[in-house]
Design a protein around this motif. Sequence first.
Motif, PDB file in Angstrom:
ATOM      1  N   ALA A   1      -1.643   0.524  -5.563  1.00 27.86           N
ATOM      2  CA  ALA A   1      -0.697  -0.246  -4.935  1.00 27.86           C
ATOM      3  C   ALA A   1       0.819   0.194  -5.532  1.00 27.86           C
ATOM      4  O   ALA A   1       0.737   0.401  -6.744  1.00 27.86           O
ATOM      5  N   VAL A   2       1.849   0.079  -4.951  1.00 21.61           N
ATOM      6  CA  VAL A   2       3.141   0.474  -5.515  1.00 21.61           C
ATOM      7  C   VAL A   2       4.085  -0.647  -5.229  1.00 21.61           C
ATOM      8  O   VAL A   2       3.929  -1.515  -4.228  1.00 21.61           O
ATOM      9  N   ASP A   3       5.018  -0.572  -6.366  1.00 14.59           N
ATOM     10  CA  ASP A   3       6.043  -1.707  -6.246  1.00 14.59           C
ATOM     11  C   ASP A   3       7.300  -1.127  -5.258  1.00 14.59           C
ATOM     12  O   ASP A   3       7.962  -0.052  -5.682  1.00 14.59           O
ATOM     13  N   VAL A   4       7.431  -1.643  -4.044  1.00 16.53           N
ATOM     14  CA  VAL A   4       8.385  -1.066  -3.123  1.00 16.53           C
ATOM     15  C   VAL A   4       9.755  -1.979  -3.224  1.00 16.53           C
ATOM     16  O   VAL A   4      10.794  -1.654  -2.398  1.00 16.53           O
TER      17      VAL A   4
ATOM     18  N   ALA B   1       0.887  -1.166  -0.161  1.00 16.05           N
ATOM     19  CA  ALA B   1       0.114  -0.067  -0.080  1.00 16.05           C
ATOM     20  C   ALA B   1       0.887   1.139  -0.091  1.00 16.05           C
ATOM     21  O   ALA B   1       1.861   1.333   0.545  1.00 16.05           O
ATOM     22  N   PRO B   2       0.537   2.357  -0.643  1.00 15.80           N
ATOM     23  CA  PRO B   2       1.341   3.584  -0.739  1.00 15.80           C
ATOM     24  C   PRO B   2       1.797   4.103   0.735  1.00 15.80           C
ATOM     25  O   PRO B   2       2.658   4.633   0.774  1.00 15.80           O
ATOM     26  N   SER B   3       0.858   3.740   1.537  1.00 17.39           N
ATOM     27  CA  SER B   3       1.036   4.562   3.002  1.00 17.39           C
ATOM     28  C   SER B   3       1.950   3.358   3.830  1.00 17.39           C
ATOM     29  O   SER B   3       2.470   3.877   5.063  1.00 17.39           O
ATOM     30  N   TRP B   4       2.185   2.365   3.408  1.00 18.61           N
ATOM     31  CA  TRP B   4       3.088   1.100   4.002  1.00 18.61           C
ATOM     32  C   TRP B   4       4.522   1.763   4.231  1.00 18.61           C
ATOM     33  O   TRP B   4       5.081   2.031   3.299  1.00 18.61           O
ATOM     34  N   GLN B   5       5.074   1.411   5.421  1.00 19.61           N
ATOM     35  CA  GLN B   5       6.491   1.855   5.777  1.00 19.61           C
ATOM     36  C   GLN B   5       6.873   0.559   6.335  1.00 19.61           C
ATOM     37  O   GLN B   5       6.462  -0.150   7.260  1.00 19.61           O
ATOM     38  N   HIS B   6       8.251   0.235   6.121  1.00 19.29           N
ATOM     39  CA  HIS B   6       8.773  -1.046   6.364  1.00 19.29           C
ATOM     40  C   HIS B   6      10.108  -0.512   7.846  1.00 19.29           C
ATOM     41  O   HIS B   6      10.700   0.416   7.388  1.00 19.29           O
ATOM     42  N   ARG B   7       9.730  -1.382   8.752  1.00 23.56           N
ATOM     43  CA  ARG B   7      10.622  -1.007   9.846  1.00 23.56           C
ATOM     44  C   ARG B   7      11.892  -1.847   9.782  1.00 23.56           C
ATOM     45  O   ARG B   7      11.941  -3.269   9.610  1.00 23.56           O
ATOM     46  N   ALA B   8      13.082  -1.049   9.455  1.00 24.51           N
ATOM     47  CA  ALA B   8      14.296  -1.581   9.108  1.00 24.51           C
ATOM     48  C   ALA B   8      14.739  -2.813  10.195  1.00 24.51           C
ATOM     49  O   ALA B   8      15.437  -3.677   9.682  1.00 24.51           O
TER      50      ALA B   8
ATOM     51  N   GLY C   1      -2.489  -2.643   4.195  1.00 23.13           N
ATOM     52  CA  GLY C   1      -1.408  -2.317   4.829  1.00 23.13           C
ATOM     53  C   GLY C   1      -0.644  -3.259   5.658  1.00 23.13           C
ATOM     54  O   GLY C   1       0.290  -2.769   6.653  1.00 23.13           O
ATOM     55  N   LEU C   2      -0.911  -4.538   5.245  1.00 17.37           N
ATOM     56  CA  LEU C   2      -0.311  -5.523   6.180  1.00 17.37           C
ATOM     57  C   LEU C   2       1.133  -5.622   6.062  1.00 17.37           C
ATOM     58  O   LEU C   2       1.769  -6.353   6.939  1.00 17.37           O
ATOM     59  N   GLY C   3       1.255  -5.615   4.729  1.00 16.56           N
ATOM     60  CA  GLY C   3       2.745  -5.854   4.192  1.00 16.56           C
ATOM     61  C   GLY C   3       2.929  -5.973   2.853  1.00 16.56           C
ATOM     62  O   GLY C   3       2.203  -5.152   2.066  1.00 16.56           O
ATOM     63  N   VAL C   4       3.889  -6.796   2.284  1.00 13.02           N
ATOM     64  CA  VAL C   4       4.307  -6.871   0.757  1.00 13.02           C
ATOM     65  C   VAL C   4       3.998  -8.064   0.052  1.00 13.02           C
ATOM     66  O   VAL C   4       3.974  -9.212   0.932  1.00 13.02           O
ATOM     67  N   ALA C   5       3.542  -8.208  -1.043  1.00 18.59           N
ATOM     68  CA  ALA C   5       3.169  -9.316  -1.802  1.00 18.59           C
ATOM     69  C   ALA C   5       3.715  -9.297  -3.122  1.00 18.59           C
ATOM     70  O   ALA C   5       3.764  -8.336  -3.588  1.00 18.59           O
TER      71      ALA C   5
END
Length: 285
Positions: free
Chosen positions: A240-243, A169-176, A225-229
């Motif tokens: 949806a965006v390619d992260v 999701a565009p608002s999703w952020q990954h915690r390093a 916004g749960l994660g990446v697929a």
Amino acid sequence: MINRPLDLDAVQAFIHIAELGSFTHAADAMRTTQAAVSLKLKRLEERLGCRLVERTPRYVQLSAQGAAFLEHARELLEVHDRALTVFAGARQRLTIGISDHVAGPELPALIARMNAQDPQLLIEIRIGSSGDLLQSFDRRELDTVIVRLHAGRSDGEILTEEKFGWFAAPSWQHRADEPLPLATLAEPCGVRVMAGQLLDAAGISWTEIFVGGGVTAVAAAVTAGLGVAALAARMLPFGAVDVGPKLGLPDLPRLPVLLHSRVKDGRPRDALSALSAAFRSAVRG
């Protein structure tokens, strides 16, 4: 005044061109060559005395006369099919399995395209994993399957290839400091296995945060916004965006879509050819 009957094959070629927007895809649907389709259209235009299709290097577009003729052309073939149905006896059945990673938002249009090709054909479609569908195909429970490339199989006709990406999701952020949260399909899923292997090879820690029973459920988890697929772009809702590039994730390959079929001729094969051509057109845009 037109004093000779229209060639129904030429009328069918015109309808395919109009609906698929491509001479190439029309040729696929009719199991012939692009040159043959062009010749059929030329003869139909000569018979009608007008240009039906405007051709440019970039696209195919109906002329005003072509747009006006299209509905009449469809009605002509429908009447023809109804006349044949009187003598056709019981409906023929075509059972198709389509991988959940292949059946996308275009599926209703593809089913409609098959029905338009042969309204009297009984079509049964099952959605599942590529592995399960191939097993059903080998047991002769399915006439045809459209699946992703499956480990250990080198047979099948390649319909097209699709690029996969790591979508969020565009608002999703990954915690390093946390493993990469993945939304996946339940086992068996070849894409799930491939994604995990690529992440492991790249030394990226990951964990399954959501397991869905279908791509629709996985896409919903991404949107939430749960994660990446790891999915093809056409499977995701708009936005949806390619992260992958941003997070330094390994590149995902282009994965082929393959057709396995025992259907060789007759009405089911014509409908299947129409489905394959429409699918190529939908995926390639």
